[in-house]
Design a protein around this motif. Structure first.
Motif, PDB file in Angstrom:
ATOM      1  N   PHE A   1       0.806  -1.214   0.000  1.00 47.95           N
ATOM      2  CA  PHE A   1       0.000   0.000   0.000  1.00 47.95           C
ATOM      3  C   PHE A   1       0.843   1.271   0.000  1.00 47.95           C
ATOM      4  CE2 PHE A   1      -3.702  -2.416   2.148  1.00 47.95           C
ATOM      5  CZ  PHE A   1      -4.196  -2.801   0.917  1.00 47.95           C
ATOM      6  N   GLU A   2       1.929   1.292   0.733  1.00 49.11           N
ATOM      7  CA  GLU A   2       2.740   2.504   0.818  1.00 49.11           C
ATOM      8  C   GLU A   2       3.901   2.514  -0.173  1.00 49.11           C
ATOM      9  OE1 GLU A   2       4.117   3.473   4.717  1.00 49.11           O
ATOM     10  OE2 GLU A   2       2.133   3.314   5.624  1.00 49.11           O
ATOM     11  N   GLN A   3       4.538   1.376  -0.353  1.00 46.17           N
ATOM     12  CA  GLN A   3       5.758   1.340  -1.143  1.00 46.17           C
ATOM     13  C   GLN A   3       5.565   0.749  -2.538  1.00 46.17           C
ATOM     14  OE1 GLN A   3       8.621  -0.655   1.380  1.00 46.17           O
ATOM     15  NE2 GLN A   3       8.233   0.723   3.097  1.00 46.17           N
ATOM     16  N   SER A   4       4.347   0.331  -2.845  1.00 42.42           N
ATOM     17  CA  SER A   4       3.982  -0.146  -4.182  1.00 42.42           C
ATOM     18  C   SER A   4       4.874  -1.288  -4.680  1.00 42.42           C
ATOM     19  CB  SER A   4       4.023   1.014  -5.188  1.00 42.42           C
ATOM     20  OG  SER A   4       3.139   2.033  -4.805  1.00 42.42           O
ATOM     21  N   LYS A   5       5.319  -2.129  -3.771  1.00 45.75           N
ATOM     22  CA  LYS A   5       6.114  -3.290  -4.184  1.00 45.75           C
ATOM     23  C   LYS A   5       5.218  -4.280  -4.914  1.00 45.75           C
ATOM     24  CE  LYS A   5       9.780  -3.371  -0.648  1.00 45.75           C
ATOM     25  NZ  LYS A   5       9.463  -2.212   0.182  1.00 45.75           N
ATOM     26  N   ASP A   6       5.803  -5.044  -5.836  1.00 44.91           N
ATOM     27  CA  ASP A   6       5.046  -6.138  -6.418  1.00 44.91           C
ATOM     28  C   ASP A   6       4.837  -7.199  -5.342  1.00 44.91           C
ATOM     29  OD1 ASP A   6       7.115  -8.532  -6.874  1.00 44.91           O
ATOM     30  OD2 ASP A   6       8.135  -6.645  -7.372  1.00 44.91           O
ATOM     31  N   SER A   7       3.854  -8.046  -5.539  1.00 45.19           N
ATOM     32  CA  SER A   7       3.449  -8.988  -4.493  1.00 45.19           C
ATOM     33  C   SER A   7       4.564  -9.951  -4.106  1.00 45.19           C
ATOM     34  CB  SER A   7       2.214  -9.771  -4.954  1.00 45.19           C
ATOM     35  OG  SER A   7       1.133  -8.902  -5.226  1.00 45.19           O
ATOM     36  N   ALA A   8       5.288 -10.461  -5.087  1.00 46.46           N
ATOM     37  CA  ALA A   8       6.359 -11.417  -4.792  1.00 46.46           C
ATOM     38  C   ALA A   8       7.440 -10.772  -3.928  1.00 46.46           C
ATOM     39  CB  ALA A   8       6.961 -11.941  -6.089  1.00 46.46           C
ATOM     40  N   THR A   9       7.784  -9.530  -4.232  1.00 43.81           N
ATOM     41  CA  THR A   9       8.797  -8.832  -3.437  1.00 43.81           C
ATOM     42  C   THR A   9       8.304  -8.585  -2.020  1.00 43.81           C
ATOM     43  OG1 THR A   9       9.707  -7.747  -5.401  1.00 43.81           O
ATOM     44  CG2 THR A   9      10.205  -6.755  -3.275  1.00 43.81           C
ATOM     45  N   ALA A  10       7.059  -8.160  -1.887  1.00 41.85           N
ATOM     46  CA  ALA A  10       6.495  -7.913  -0.558  1.00 41.85           C
ATOM     47  C   ALA A  10       6.521  -9.183   0.287  1.00 41.85           C
ATOM     48  CB  ALA A  10       5.071  -7.389  -0.686  1.00 41.85           C
ATOM     49  N   LEU A  11       6.159 -10.305  -0.314  1.00 43.94           N
ATOM     50  CA  LEU A  11       6.190 -11.576   0.413  1.00 43.94           C
ATOM     51  C   LEU A  11       7.613 -11.948   0.815  1.00 43.94           C
ATOM     52  CD1 LEU A  11       3.564 -13.517  -1.702  1.00 43.94           C
ATOM     53  CD2 LEU A  11       3.402 -13.118   0.767  1.00 43.94           C
ATOM     54  N   ARG A  12       8.547 -11.738  -0.088  1.00 45.72           N
ATOM     55  CA  ARG A  12       9.936 -12.094   0.207  1.00 45.72           C
ATOM     56  C   ARG A  12      10.505 -11.236   1.341  1.00 45.72           C
ATOM     57  NH1 ARG A  12      11.711 -11.298  -4.374  1.00 45.72           N
ATOM     58  NH2 ARG A  12      12.818  -9.313  -4.130  1.00 45.72           N
ATOM     59  N   VAL A  13      10.186  -9.946   1.322  1.00 43.52           N
ATOM     60  CA  VAL A  13      10.672  -9.044   2.369  1.00 43.52           C
ATOM     61  C   VAL A  13      10.156  -9.475   3.742  1.00 43.52           C
ATOM     62  CG1 VAL A  13      10.461  -6.694   3.280  1.00 43.52           C
ATOM     63  CG2 VAL A  13      11.031  -7.062   0.871  1.00 43.52           C
ATOM     64  N   VAL A  14       8.869  -9.772   3.820  1.00 41.56           N
ATOM     65  CA  VAL A  14       8.294 -10.175   5.107  1.00 41.56           C
ATOM     66  C   VAL A  14       8.783 -11.556   5.510  1.00 41.56           C
ATOM     67  CG1 VAL A  14       6.147 -10.618   6.355  1.00 41.56           C
ATOM     68  CG2 VAL A  14       6.295  -8.679   4.793  1.00 41.56           C
ATOM     69  N   ASN A  15       8.999 -12.433   4.548  1.00 40.32           N
ATOM     70  CA  ASN A  15       9.529 -13.752   4.874  1.00 40.32           C
ATOM     71  C   ASN A  15      10.921 -13.642   5.497  1.00 40.32           C
ATOM     72  OD1 ASN A  15       8.676 -16.624   4.545  1.00 40.32           O
ATOM     73  ND2 ASN A  15      10.672 -16.792   3.548  1.00 40.32           N
ATOM     74  N   GLU A  16      11.730 -12.746   4.963  1.00 38.68           N
ATOM     75  CA  GLU A  16      13.060 -12.521   5.536  1.00 38.68           C
ATOM     76  C   GLU A  16      12.943 -11.961   6.956  1.00 38.68           C
ATOM     77  OE1 GLU A  16      14.863  -9.966   2.682  1.00 38.68           O
ATOM     78  OE2 GLU A  16      15.264 -11.591   1.235  1.00 38.68           O
TER      79      GLU A  16
END
Length: 454
Positions: A416-431
Protein backbone atom coordinates in the motif's frame (compact mmCIF):
# COMPACT_ATOMS: atom_id res chain seq x y z
CA UNK A 1 -22.83 -1.00 31.18
CA UNK A 2 -26.29 -2.57 31.05
CA UNK A 3 -25.94 -5.90 32.76
CA UNK A 4 -28.40 -7.63 30.48
CA UNK A 5 -27.16 -6.16 27.22
CA UNK A 6 -25.89 -8.97 25.03
CA UNK A 7 -24.34 -6.50 22.63
CA UNK A 8 -21.77 -5.49 25.26
CA UNK A 9 -20.31 -8.97 25.14
CA UNK A 10 -20.32 -9.05 21.39
CA UNK A 11 -18.69 -5.67 20.88
CA UNK A 12 -15.81 -6.31 23.24
CA UNK A 13 -15.33 -9.94 22.22
CA UNK A 14 -14.56 -8.67 18.74
CA UNK A 15 -11.62 -6.65 20.03
CA UNK A 16 -10.35 -9.33 22.39
CA UNK A 17 -10.55 -12.20 19.96
CA UNK A 18 -9.11 -10.36 17.00
CA UNK A 19 -6.10 -8.97 18.77
CA UNK A 20 -5.37 -12.15 20.65
CA UNK A 21 -4.18 -9.92 23.46
CA UNK A 22 -5.12 -9.96 27.09
CA UNK A 23 -7.11 -6.78 27.50
CA UNK A 24 -5.72 -4.20 29.88
CA UNK A 25 -8.69 -1.94 30.07
CA UNK A 26 -10.64 -4.05 30.65
CA UNK A 27 -22.19 -12.69 43.20
CA UNK A 28 -24.28 -14.40 44.86
CA UNK A 29 -26.98 -16.83 43.84
CA UNK A 30 -29.13 -19.52 45.37
CA UNK A 31 -29.13 -22.95 43.75
CA UNK A 32 -32.23 -25.01 43.17
CA UNK A 33 -31.81 -26.81 46.47
CA UNK A 34 -31.79 -23.52 48.35
CA UNK A 35 -28.11 -23.69 49.36
CA UNK A 36 -26.10 -20.49 49.27
CA UNK A 37 -23.38 -20.44 46.61
CA UNK A 38 -20.95 -17.56 46.53
CA UNK A 39 -18.74 -16.20 43.80
CA UNK A 40 -15.79 -14.35 45.26
CA UNK A 41 -14.31 -11.34 43.55
CA UNK A 42 -11.35 -9.13 44.27
CA UNK A 43 -7.68 -8.80 43.54
CA UNK A 44 -6.82 -12.46 43.72
CA UNK A 45 -5.39 -12.52 47.24
CA UNK A 46 -8.44 -13.99 48.92
CA UNK A 47 -9.20 -17.67 48.84
CA UNK A 48 -6.92 -20.43 47.64
CA UNK A 49 -7.14 -23.30 45.19
CA UNK A 50 -5.97 -25.53 48.03
CA UNK A 51 -9.47 -25.29 49.54
CA UNK A 52 -11.29 -28.47 48.59
CA UNK A 53 -14.54 -26.77 47.58
CA UNK A 54 -13.13 -23.68 45.84
CA UNK A 55 -12.81 -23.53 42.06
CA UNK A 56 -10.86 -20.52 40.80
CA UNK A 57 -11.97 -19.29 37.36
CA UNK A 58 -9.77 -16.63 35.72
CA UNK A 59 -10.99 -14.70 32.66
CA UNK A 60 -8.01 -13.27 30.82
CA UNK A 61 -10.02 -12.33 27.70
CA UNK A 62 -13.17 -10.34 27.02
CA UNK A 63 -13.67 -7.21 29.08
CA UNK A 64 -17.35 -8.07 29.42
CA UNK A 65 -16.44 -10.53 32.16
CA UNK A 66 -14.92 -7.71 34.19
CA UNK A 67 -18.52 -7.04 35.18
CA UNK A 68 -19.30 -9.80 37.66
CA UNK A 69 -22.99 -9.73 36.75
CA UNK A 70 -22.11 -10.57 33.15
CA UNK A 71 -19.79 -13.38 34.23
CA UNK A 72 -22.53 -14.81 36.42
CA UNK A 73 -25.16 -14.50 33.69
CA UNK A 74 -23.05 -16.03 30.92
CA UNK A 75 -20.89 -18.54 32.82
CA UNK A 76 -21.27 -18.56 36.59
CA UNK A 77 -24.96 -19.36 36.83
CA UNK A 78 -24.53 -22.57 34.87
CA UNK A 79 -21.67 -23.78 37.07
CA UNK A 80 -23.55 -22.97 40.27
CA UNK A 81 -26.63 -24.81 39.11
CA UNK A 82 -24.77 -27.94 38.09
CA UNK A 83 -22.22 -27.94 40.93
CA UNK A 84 -24.03 -26.50 43.98
CA UNK A 85 -21.45 -27.73 46.49
CA UNK A 86 -18.50 -25.73 45.19
CA UNK A 87 -17.54 -22.14 45.83
CA UNK A 88 -16.84 -20.46 42.52
CA UNK A 89 -14.16 -17.78 42.70
CA UNK A 90 -13.85 -15.52 39.66
CA UNK A 91 -11.18 -12.92 38.88
CA UNK A 92 -10.84 -10.94 35.65
CA UNK A 93 -7.48 -9.88 34.23
CA UNK A 94 -6.73 -6.28 35.11
CA UNK A 95 -4.12 -4.15 36.84
CA UNK A 96 -3.20 -6.00 40.01
CA UNK A 97 -4.69 -9.28 38.85
CA UNK A 98 -2.49 -10.18 35.90
CA UNK A 99 -0.82 -13.57 35.61
CA UNK A 100 2.34 -12.43 37.36
CA UNK A 101 0.30 -10.88 40.18
CA UNK A 102 -1.65 -14.07 40.83
CA UNK A 103 1.47 -16.21 40.72
CA UNK A 104 3.28 -13.88 43.11
CA UNK A 105 0.38 -14.22 45.55
CA UNK A 106 0.30 -17.99 45.22
CA UNK A 107 -3.27 -17.96 43.85
CA UNK A 108 -2.99 -19.80 40.56
CA UNK A 109 -6.35 -20.38 38.84
CA UNK A 110 -7.85 -23.79 38.12
CA UNK A 111 -9.44 -22.66 34.84
CA UNK A 112 -8.19 -19.88 32.57
CA UNK A 113 -10.28 -18.33 29.79
CA UNK A 114 -7.75 -17.19 27.19
CA UNK A 115 -7.04 -16.78 23.47
CA UNK A 116 -5.91 -20.20 22.32
CA UNK A 117 -3.33 -19.62 19.59
CA UNK A 118 -1.01 -16.71 20.21
CA UNK A 119 -1.52 -16.54 23.98
CA UNK A 120 -1.02 -20.25 24.50
CA UNK A 121 2.65 -19.34 24.00
CA UNK A 122 2.73 -15.71 25.08
CA UNK A 123 0.89 -16.23 28.37
CA UNK A 124 0.12 -19.85 29.27
CA UNK A 125 3.53 -21.32 28.47
CA UNK A 126 5.40 -18.19 29.56
CA UNK A 127 3.99 -18.56 33.07
CA UNK A 128 4.39 -22.36 33.10
CA UNK A 129 0.66 -23.04 33.32
CA UNK A 130 0.24 -25.42 30.37
CA UNK A 131 -1.45 -28.77 30.98
CA UNK A 132 -2.41 -31.42 28.43
CA UNK A 133 -6.09 -32.27 28.91
CA UNK A 134 -5.95 -35.40 26.73
CA UNK A 135 -6.14 -37.88 29.63
CA UNK A 136 -9.06 -36.04 31.19
CA UNK A 137 -10.84 -36.11 27.85
CA UNK A 138 -10.48 -39.90 27.85
CA UNK A 139 -11.31 -40.29 31.54
CA UNK A 140 -14.60 -38.43 31.26
CA UNK A 141 -15.47 -39.72 27.77
CA UNK A 142 -15.71 -36.28 26.24
CA UNK A 143 -16.45 -36.58 22.53
CA UNK A 144 -14.29 -33.96 20.81
CA UNK A 145 -15.97 -34.70 17.47
CA UNK A 146 -18.87 -32.47 18.58
CA UNK A 147 -16.53 -29.47 18.41
CA UNK A 148 -15.58 -27.33 15.45
CA UNK A 149 -12.57 -29.27 14.21
CA UNK A 150 -10.79 -26.22 12.87
CA UNK A 151 -10.89 -24.70 16.36
CA UNK A 152 -9.61 -27.87 17.97
CA UNK A 153 -6.77 -28.25 15.46
CA UNK A 154 -5.76 -24.62 15.92
CA UNK A 155 -5.43 -25.33 19.64
CA UNK A 156 -3.36 -28.46 19.00
CA UNK A 157 -1.09 -26.54 16.64
CA UNK A 158 -0.41 -24.02 19.40
CA UNK A 159 -0.06 -26.74 22.05
CA UNK A 160 2.78 -28.74 20.48
CA UNK A 161 0.28 -31.34 19.33
CA UNK A 162 -1.35 -31.59 22.75
CA UNK A 163 -4.63 -30.15 24.01
CA UNK A 164 -3.96 -27.31 26.42
CA UNK A 165 -7.50 -25.96 26.05
CA UNK A 166 -10.94 -26.67 24.67
CA UNK A 167 -12.64 -24.05 22.48
CA UNK A 168 -15.33 -22.01 24.19
CA UNK A 169 -16.11 -18.80 22.26
CA UNK A 170 -15.54 -18.00 18.59
CA UNK A 171 -15.47 -14.75 16.66
CA UNK A 172 -16.35 -15.34 13.02
CA UNK A 173 -15.99 -13.12 9.97
CA UNK A 174 -18.96 -12.50 7.70
CA UNK A 175 -19.67 -10.45 4.60
CA UNK A 176 -22.06 -7.58 5.34
CA UNK A 177 -23.71 -5.72 2.48
CA UNK A 178 -25.71 -2.52 2.10
CA UNK A 179 -29.07 -3.46 0.61
CA UNK A 180 -29.90 0.13 -0.37
CA UNK A 181 -26.82 0.38 -2.60
CA UNK A 182 -27.53 -2.98 -4.22
CA UNK A 183 -31.14 -1.96 -4.82
CA UNK A 184 -30.09 1.44 -6.19
CA UNK A 185 -28.06 -0.19 -8.95
CA UNK A 186 -30.27 -3.23 -9.51
CA UNK A 187 -27.72 -5.83 -8.36
CA UNK A 188 -28.48 -9.21 -6.83
CA UNK A 189 -27.56 -9.62 -3.17
CA UNK A 190 -24.54 -11.77 -2.25
CA UNK A 191 -25.24 -15.41 -1.43
CA UNK A 192 -23.52 -17.87 0.89
CA UNK A 193 -20.66 -19.53 -0.96
CA UNK A 194 -20.05 -16.63 -3.36
CA UNK A 195 -16.54 -16.90 -4.80
CA UNK A 196 -13.92 -14.18 -4.72
CA UNK A 197 -14.22 -13.91 -8.51
CA UNK A 198 -17.94 -13.21 -8.16
CA UNK A 199 -17.28 -10.71 -5.38
CA UNK A 200 -14.70 -9.01 -7.58
CA UNK A 201 -17.19 -8.59 -10.43
CA UNK A 202 -19.72 -7.13 -8.01
CA UNK A 203 -17.08 -4.78 -6.63
CA UNK A 204 -16.39 -3.36 -10.08
CA UNK A 205 -20.10 -2.62 -10.52
CA UNK A 206 -20.51 -1.11 -7.06
CA UNK A 207 -17.43 1.11 -7.09
CA UNK A 208 -18.49 4.35 -8.75
CA UNK A 209 -18.88 8.10 -8.50
CA UNK A 210 -22.52 9.13 -8.27
CA UNK A 211 -22.81 12.89 -8.09
CA UNK A 212 -20.89 13.99 -5.03
CA UNK A 213 -20.85 10.49 -3.52
CA UNK A 214 -18.02 8.03 -4.06
CA UNK A 215 -19.15 4.46 -3.46
CA UNK A 216 -16.58 1.84 -2.57
CA UNK A 217 -17.61 -1.63 -3.61
CA UNK A 218 -15.71 -3.84 -1.21
CA UNK A 219 -13.39 -3.76 1.81
CA UNK A 220 -11.71 -6.73 3.48
CA UNK A 221 -8.81 -6.29 5.86
CA UNK A 222 -5.84 -7.97 4.13
CA UNK A 223 -4.08 -8.74 7.42
CA UNK A 224 -6.98 -10.80 8.79
CA UNK A 225 -7.51 -12.36 5.36
CA UNK A 226 -3.89 -13.57 5.39
CA UNK A 227 -3.59 -14.45 9.07
CA UNK A 228 -6.69 -16.67 8.99
CA UNK A 229 -6.29 -17.65 5.34
CA UNK A 230 -8.93 -19.97 3.92
CA UNK A 231 -6.50 -22.14 1.94
CA UNK A 232 -4.68 -23.28 5.10
CA UNK A 233 -1.32 -22.13 3.78
CA UNK A 234 1.49 -22.10 6.34
CA UNK A 235 3.15 -18.84 7.37
CA UNK A 236 5.75 -20.67 9.46
CA UNK A 237 7.39 -23.67 7.82
CA UNK A 238 5.79 -26.94 9.04
CA UNK A 239 9.13 -28.68 9.67
CA UNK A 240 11.79 -26.00 10.22
CA UNK A 241 12.31 -22.72 12.02
CA UNK A 242 11.83 -20.53 8.98
CA UNK A 243 9.12 -18.60 7.17
CA UNK A 244 7.00 -20.11 4.43
CA UNK A 245 5.55 -17.00 2.75
CA UNK A 246 7.78 -17.01 -0.33
CA UNK A 247 5.65 -19.45 -2.36
CA UNK A 248 3.40 -19.50 -5.41
CA UNK A 249 0.41 -20.34 -3.19
CA UNK A 250 0.92 -17.22 -1.11
CA UNK A 251 1.41 -15.16 -4.24
CA UNK A 252 -2.00 -16.33 -5.41
CA UNK A 253 -3.58 -15.45 -2.05
CA UNK A 254 -2.07 -11.96 -2.05
CA UNK A 255 -2.94 -11.20 -5.68
CA UNK A 256 -6.48 -12.44 -5.16
CA UNK A 257 -7.25 -9.66 -2.69
CA UNK A 258 -4.87 -7.09 -4.13
CA UNK A 259 -6.89 -6.82 -7.35
CA UNK A 260 -9.87 -5.49 -5.36
CA UNK A 261 -7.84 -2.51 -4.21
CA UNK A 262 -6.51 -1.81 -7.69
CA UNK A 263 -10.03 -1.05 -8.93
CA UNK A 264 -10.06 2.76 -9.38
CA UNK A 265 -11.84 4.30 -6.39
CA UNK A 266 -11.77 1.14 -4.27
CA UNK A 267 -8.41 1.59 -2.54
CA UNK A 268 -8.25 0.05 0.93
CA UNK A 269 -9.28 2.34 3.77
CA UNK A 270 -10.98 0.39 6.55
CA UNK A 271 -13.77 -2.15 6.87
CA UNK A 272 -15.18 -0.01 9.67
CA UNK A 273 -16.51 2.69 7.32
CA UNK A 274 -19.29 0.38 6.13
CA UNK A 275 -22.07 1.87 8.30
CA UNK A 276 -21.50 5.35 6.85
CA UNK A 277 -23.59 4.20 3.88
CA UNK A 278 -21.10 4.56 1.02
CA UNK A 279 -19.72 1.02 0.92
CA UNK A 280 -21.38 -1.90 -0.84
CA UNK A 281 -19.71 -4.82 0.97
CA UNK A 282 -17.37 -5.30 3.89
CA UNK A 283 -15.88 -8.36 5.59
CA UNK A 284 -15.67 -8.07 9.36
CA UNK A 285 -16.52 -9.97 12.54
CA UNK A 286 -20.19 -10.36 13.39
CA UNK A 287 -19.61 -8.51 16.67
CA UNK A 288 -18.65 -5.34 14.80
CA UNK A 289 -21.64 -5.74 12.50
CA UNK A 290 -23.87 -5.78 15.55
CA UNK A 291 -22.26 -2.62 16.91
CA UNK A 292 -22.83 -0.89 13.58
CA UNK A 293 -26.51 -1.83 13.70
CA UNK A 294 -26.75 -0.21 17.13
CA UNK A 295 -24.89 2.95 16.25
CA UNK A 296 -26.65 3.35 12.88
CA UNK A 297 -30.23 2.09 13.42
CA UNK A 298 -31.32 3.12 9.91
CA UNK A 299 -28.62 1.04 8.24
CA UNK A 300 -30.31 -1.35 5.81
CA UNK A 301 -28.01 -4.34 5.70
CA UNK A 302 -27.81 -8.10 5.71
CA UNK A 303 -25.03 -10.67 5.91
CA UNK A 304 -23.74 -13.72 4.09
CA UNK A 305 -20.75 -16.01 4.42
CA UNK A 306 -17.32 -14.69 3.46
CA UNK A 307 -16.33 -15.20 -0.20
CA UNK A 308 -14.56 -18.48 -0.96
CA UNK A 309 -11.86 -19.84 -3.22
CA UNK A 310 -13.13 -22.31 -5.85
CA UNK A 311 -10.65 -24.92 -4.64
CA UNK A 312 -11.94 -24.56 -1.06
CA UNK A 313 -15.66 -23.85 -1.55
CA UNK A 314 -16.65 -24.77 2.00
CA UNK A 315 -13.95 -22.87 3.88
CA UNK A 316 -14.44 -19.69 5.86
CA UNK A 317 -11.53 -18.19 7.83
CA UNK A 318 -9.48 -20.30 10.22
CA UNK A 319 -10.92 -20.29 13.72
CA UNK A 320 -10.54 -17.19 15.84
CA UNK A 321 -11.19 -18.78 19.21
CA UNK A 322 -10.92 -18.25 22.95
CA UNK A 323 -10.83 -21.38 25.08
CA UNK A 324 -10.74 -22.85 28.56
CA UNK A 325 -7.38 -24.03 29.93
CA UNK A 326 -6.75 -26.11 33.05
CA UNK A 327 -3.53 -25.14 34.79
CA UNK A 328 -0.89 -27.73 35.66
CA UNK A 329 -0.85 -26.39 39.24
CA UNK A 330 -4.58 -26.95 39.82
CA UNK A 331 -5.44 -29.38 42.60
CA UNK A 332 -8.92 -29.79 41.16
CA UNK A 333 -8.24 -30.96 37.63
CA UNK A 334 -11.06 -33.54 37.57
CA UNK A 335 -13.59 -31.03 38.84
CA UNK A 336 -12.29 -28.32 36.51
CA UNK A 337 -12.67 -30.62 33.52
CA UNK A 338 -16.20 -31.62 34.53
CA UNK A 339 -17.09 -27.93 34.74
CA UNK A 340 -15.66 -27.31 31.27
CA UNK A 341 -17.43 -30.39 29.92
CA UNK A 342 -20.74 -29.07 31.24
CA UNK A 343 -20.13 -25.58 29.88
CA UNK A 344 -19.69 -27.20 26.47
CA UNK A 345 -22.96 -29.12 26.73
CA UNK A 346 -25.72 -28.32 24.22
CA UNK A 347 -27.89 -27.05 27.07
CA UNK A 348 -25.42 -24.37 28.15
CA UNK A 349 -24.21 -23.57 24.66
CA UNK A 350 -27.73 -22.99 23.38
CA UNK A 351 -28.44 -20.56 26.22
CA UNK A 352 -25.21 -18.68 25.49
CA UNK A 353 -25.84 -18.72 21.74
CA UNK A 354 -29.12 -16.90 22.28
CA UNK A 355 -27.09 -14.03 23.73
CA UNK A 356 -25.08 -13.76 20.51
CA UNK A 357 -22.06 -15.89 21.43
CA UNK A 358 -20.77 -18.13 18.65
CA UNK A 359 -20.51 -21.66 19.99
CA UNK A 360 -17.73 -24.12 19.10
CA UNK A 361 -20.30 -26.93 18.92
CA UNK A 362 -21.28 -28.47 15.60
CA UNK A 363 -24.90 -28.53 16.69
CA UNK A 364 -27.62 -27.24 14.38
CA UNK A 365 -29.99 -26.48 17.26
CA UNK A 366 -27.34 -24.38 19.00
CA UNK A 367 -26.54 -22.56 15.76
CA UNK A 368 -30.21 -21.86 15.06
CA UNK A 369 -30.50 -20.31 18.53
CA UNK A 370 -27.81 -17.74 17.73
CA UNK A 371 -28.76 -14.16 18.68
CA UNK A 372 -32.41 -14.96 19.45
CA UNK A 373 -32.16 -12.51 22.36
CA UNK A 374 -30.39 -9.86 20.27
CA UNK A 375 -33.01 -7.64 18.62
CA UNK A 376 -30.50 -5.92 16.34
CA UNK A 377 -30.01 -9.17 14.43
CA UNK A 378 -33.67 -10.07 14.12
CA UNK A 379 -34.55 -11.08 10.55
CA UNK A 380 -30.88 -11.01 9.51
CA UNK A 381 -29.34 -13.97 7.72
CA UNK A 382 -27.33 -15.17 10.70
CA UNK A 383 -27.26 -18.65 9.17
CA UNK A 384 -24.52 -17.25 6.95
CA UNK A 385 -22.19 -17.39 9.95
CA UNK A 386 -22.51 -21.17 9.98
CA UNK A 387 -22.82 -21.86 6.25
CA UNK A 388 -19.12 -22.75 5.91
CA UNK A 389 -16.60 -24.68 7.98
CA UNK A 390 -13.51 -23.26 9.64
CA UNK A 391 -10.45 -23.75 7.46
CA UNK A 392 -7.92 -26.07 9.05
CA UNK A 393 -4.64 -24.58 10.26
CA UNK A 394 -1.44 -25.68 8.59
CA UNK A 395 0.24 -28.45 10.62
CA UNK A 396 3.55 -27.73 12.30
CA UNK A 397 5.99 -30.13 13.94
CA UNK A 398 5.98 -29.88 17.75
CA UNK A 399 8.96 -28.23 19.38
CA UNK A 400 9.63 -25.58 16.75
CA UNK A 401 10.09 -21.91 17.61
CA UNK A 402 6.92 -19.83 17.69
CA UNK A 403 6.42 -16.17 16.82
CA UNK A 404 3.34 -14.18 15.87
CA UNK A 405 4.34 -13.61 12.23
CA UNK A 406 4.02 -10.01 10.94
CA UNK A 407 1.87 -10.86 7.91
CA UNK A 408 0.20 -7.44 8.11
CA UNK A 409 3.38 -5.91 6.74
CA UNK A 410 2.93 -7.56 3.35
CA UNK A 411 0.28 -4.99 2.48
CA UNK A 412 1.17 -2.25 4.93
CA UNK A 413 3.69 -0.80 4.21
CA UNK A 414 5.14 -2.93 1.41
CA UNK A 415 2.23 -2.89 -1.05
CA UNK A 416 0.00 0.00 0.00
CA UNK A 417 2.74 2.50 0.82
CA UNK A 418 5.76 1.34 -1.14
CA UNK A 419 3.98 -0.15 -4.18
CA UNK A 420 6.11 -3.29 -4.18
CA UNK A 421 5.05 -6.14 -6.42
CA UNK A 422 3.45 -8.99 -4.49
CA UNK A 423 6.36 -11.42 -4.79
CA UNK A 424 8.80 -8.83 -3.44
CA UNK A 425 6.50 -7.91 -0.56
CA UNK A 426 6.19 -11.58 0.41
CA UNK A 427 9.94 -12.09 0.21
CA UNK A 428 10.67 -9.04 2.37
CA UNK A 429 8.29 -10.17 5.11
CA UNK A 430 9.53 -13.75 4.87
CA UNK A 431 13.06 -12.52 5.54
CA UNK A 432 11.72 -10.57 8.51
CA UNK A 433 10.09 -13.74 9.83
CA UNK A 434 13.35 -15.66 9.49
CA UNK A 435 15.18 -12.97 11.44
CA UNK A 436 12.57 -12.92 14.19
CA UNK A 437 12.63 -16.72 14.47
CA UNK A 438 16.41 -16.76 14.75
CA UNK A 439 16.40 -14.05 17.42
CA UNK A 440 13.65 -15.80 19.36
CA UNK A 441 15.45 -19.15 19.23
CA UNK A 442 18.67 -17.51 20.45
CA UNK A 443 16.81 -15.78 23.28
CA UNK A 444 15.30 -19.07 24.46
CA UNK A 445 18.67 -20.83 24.32
CA UNK A 446 20.08 -18.00 26.45
CA UNK A 447 17.41 -18.60 29.10
CA UNK A 448 14.80 -16.05 28.03
CA UNK A 449 11.11 -16.66 27.54
CA UNK A 450 11.22 -15.96 23.80
CA UNK A 451 8.11 -13.80 23.72
CA UNK A 452 9.59 -10.68 22.12
CA UNK A 453 7.83 -11.40 18.82
CA UNK A 454 4.63 -12.85 20.24
Amino acid sequence: MKKTAAYALLTILAFSALTGCTDNTNTESVNEGGNQVTSETGTGNSGSTSDDNVLFFYTAQNKTYEDEANFDRLIGQFIKKKFPDITLKHVHWNDGTRYEDLIAKGTIPDIVFEETYRNAHRMIEKFDLEYDMSELIKKFNFDTSVLDQGSLERIKTASNGKIYALPFEQSDFVLVYNKDIFDKYGLDYPKDGMTYDQAYELTKKLTRQDGDITYKGYQQHPSHYMYYNQLSEAVLDPNEDKGDLDTDSWLKIVNNIRRFYEIPGNQFITTGDFPKGQMGMSVDVIENVLKWSQDYPDLNFDISSVPVFPEAPNNKYQANVNGLFITKQSKHKDLAFQVIQYLLSPEVQEARAKEGIISPLNDSKVQEAFAQNVPQLKDKHTAGIFALKSAMPAPRKPGLTFINPPVQQVFQPNIFEQSKDSATALRVVNEMINKQLAETKAAVEAGGDGTQYQ
